[in-house]
Design an enzyme around this catalytic site. Structure first.
Site, PDB file in Angstrom:
ATOM      1  CG  ASP A  67      -5.900  10.023  -3.379  1.00  0.00           C
ATOM      2  OD1 ASP A  67      -6.440  11.132  -3.229  1.00  0.00           O
ATOM      3  OD2 ASP A  67      -5.176   9.503  -2.520  1.00  0.00           O
ATOM      4  CG  ASN A 136      -0.743   2.764   5.723  1.00  0.00           C
ATOM      5  OD1 ASN A 136      -0.511   3.905   5.314  1.00  0.00           O
ATOM      6  ND2 ASN A 136      -1.601   1.958   5.136  1.00  0.00           N
ATOM      7  CG  HIS A 138      -1.453   5.702   2.573  1.00  0.00           C
ATOM      8  ND1 HIS A 138      -2.675   5.099   2.774  1.00  0.00           N
ATOM      9  CD2 HIS A 138      -1.656   7.017   2.847  1.00  0.00           C
ATOM     10  CE1 HIS A 138      -3.547   6.013   3.136  1.00  0.00           C
ATOM     11  NE2 HIS A 138      -2.969   7.171   3.189  1.00  0.00           N
ATOM     12  CD  GLU A 143      -3.286   1.870   1.453  1.00  0.00           C
ATOM     13  OE1 GLU A 143      -2.400   2.305   2.210  1.00  0.00           O
ATOM     14  OE2 GLU A 143      -4.493   2.041   1.669  1.00  0.00           O
TER      15      GLU A 143
HETATM   16  C1  GLP Z   1      -5.867   9.560   2.851  1.00  0.00           C
HETATM   17  C2  GLP Z   1      -5.357  10.112   1.508  1.00  0.00           C
HETATM   18  C3  GLP Z   1      -3.922  10.544   1.587  1.00  0.00           C
HETATM   19  C4  GLP Z   1      -3.700  11.272   2.903  1.00  0.00           C
HETATM   20  C5  GLP Z   1      -3.794  10.288   4.034  1.00  0.00           C
HETATM   21  C6  GLP Z   1      -3.695  10.910   5.418  1.00  0.00           C
HETATM   22  O1  GLP Z   1      -6.454   8.333   2.791  1.00  0.00           O
HETATM   23  N1  GLP Z   1      -5.545   9.263   0.377  1.00  0.00           N
HETATM   24  O2  GLP Z   1      -3.606  11.352   0.468  1.00  0.00           O
HETATM   25  O3  GLP Z   1      -2.439  11.867   2.937  1.00  0.00           O
HETATM   26  O4  GLP Z   1      -4.924   9.447   3.899  1.00  0.00           O
HETATM   27  O5  GLP Z   1      -4.865  11.543   5.778  1.00  0.00           O
HETATM   28  P1  GLP Z   1      -4.992  12.576   6.964  1.00  0.00           P
HETATM   29  O6  GLP Z   1      -4.326  13.816   6.488  1.00  0.00           O
HETATM   30  O7  GLP Z   1      -6.460  12.763   7.167  1.00  0.00           O
HETATM   31  O8  GLP Z   1      -4.303  11.993   8.136  1.00  0.00           O
END
Ligand code: GLP
Length: 241
Positions: A67, A136, A138, A143
Site C-alpha cells: 500500500d 482493528n 486490517h 479496513e
Molecule cells: C499500517 C499498514 C499495515 C500494517 C499495520 C500495522 O497502517 N498499512 O500494512 O500492518 O498498519 O502497523 P504496525 O506494524 O506499525 O503496528
C-alpha cells in the site's frame, strides 16, 4: 494455517527473515510482497544482516508493496516509498527497477490500481506476502467491513488507523485520509502468506483473526481460507489465543 508462537519481537523478526531468505534461496527470482509499519522493521534489519553476510542475494528478486498513502509525494518522509527505501532497499542489492509500490500521487487513481494489478500478474503473482496486522484487524489498508472481493483500490482509512498512524505524523490532522491498497483478493492470490504480529495491542485482532469466524469486520480473518499461511506471533500478541 501454521501458527508459530515465539518469545518476543526479536525472535519473530529473525524467524520471519529466515523464512523469506529460504524463499529467495530456493527461487532467486522470487516475487516478494512487502509491508510497512513497525512490525516488519526488525525483519528487514535481519534481512539486511543476512545480505551483508552474503547469505542472501536480492539481485533477481521483484518486490510489490501492499500500500501507499493517497496524495503523498514519494519523497515525503511519511510515504511508504520513503519508508521502504530507508529501511530496506538502500541497504540491499534489489535493483530499483524491480521494486513496485503503488503511486499514491497518480493523476488517475483507477488506472494506477489496474496498472499495479497487471504488473503483479505479469510477474506471475506474489510468491510470499509479508503482512502485519492493524489493531482493528486490517491487512494492508483493508479496513473493517471490507469487501473480500476487491483488488488494488483506493480506500478510506478507518478512524482507528488514522489514530494509530498519527504517531508518525506531526498530528492526527496530517495523516492522509485515504490510501491505495492491494485488495483482499490480491492478497489471497499470493502463493504463500506470512503474517507477523507482536505486542499486546495486537492480541485481540490476532484472536479474532485465528479463532473467530471469517467476517468482513475482521479483514484478516479471511486468511483462515488461504491454503498456505503462516502466523509468527510473539507471546504478548498470542496472549488471547
Ligand atoms: C499500517 C499498514 C499495515 C500494517 C499495520 C500495522 O497502517 N498499512 O500494512 O500492518 O498498519 O502497523 P504496525 O506494524 O506499525 O503496528
Amino acid at each position: 494455517m501454521r501458527i508459530i508462537i515465539v518469545k518476543d519481537y526479536d525472535e519473530m523478526s529473525s524467524k520471519a527473515a529466515r523464512i523469506i531468505s529460504s524463499q529467495v534461496t530456493l527461487n532467486p527470482k522470487s516475487v516478494l510482497g512487502l509491508a510497512t509499519g513497525s512490525t516488519p522493521l526488525g525483519t528487514y534489519k535481519e534481512l539486511i544482516d543476512l545480505y551483508n553476510k552474503k547469505e542472501i542475494d536480492f539481485g533477481s528478486v521483484k518486490t510489490f508493496n501492499l500500500d501507499e498513502y493517497y496524495g503523498i509525494e514519494k519523497q515525503n518522509e511519511q510515504s511508504y516509498h520513503y519508508f521502504m527505501m530507508n529501511n530496506l532497499f538502500k541497504y540491499i542489492n534489489v535493483p530499483l527497477e524491480n521494486v513496485n509500490i503503488p503511486n499514491g500521487n497518480a493523476k488517475n487513481i483507477e488506472e494506477e490500481c489496474l496498472r499495479y494489478e497487471s504488473e503483479i500478474e505479469k510477474e506471475g503473482g506474489v510468491d510470499i506476502q509479508i503482512l502485519g496486522i492493524g489493531a482493528n484487524g486490517h491487512i494492508g489498508f483493508n479496513e473493517p467491513n471490507v469487501n473480500f472481493e476487491t483488488r488494488t483500490h483506493l480506500v478510506t482509512l478507518d478512524e482507528r488507523t488514522i489514530e494509530a498512524n498519527s504517531r508518525f505524523f506531526k498530528d492526527k490532522e496530517s495523516v492522509p485520509k485515504k490510501a491505495i491498497s492491494m485488495g483482499i483478493k490480491t492478497i489471497m492470490d499470493s502463493k504463500k502468506i506470512l503474517l507477523i504480529a507482536s505486542g499486546e495491542g495486537k492480541a485481540e485482532a490476532v484472536e479474532k483473526t485465528i479463532k473467530g469466524k471469517v467476517d468482513p469486520k475482521v479483514p484478516a480473518s479471511i486468511l483462515q481460507l488461504h491454503k498456505d499461511v503462516t502466523f509468527i506471533i510473539d507471546k504478548a500478541a498470542a496472549s488471547k489465543l
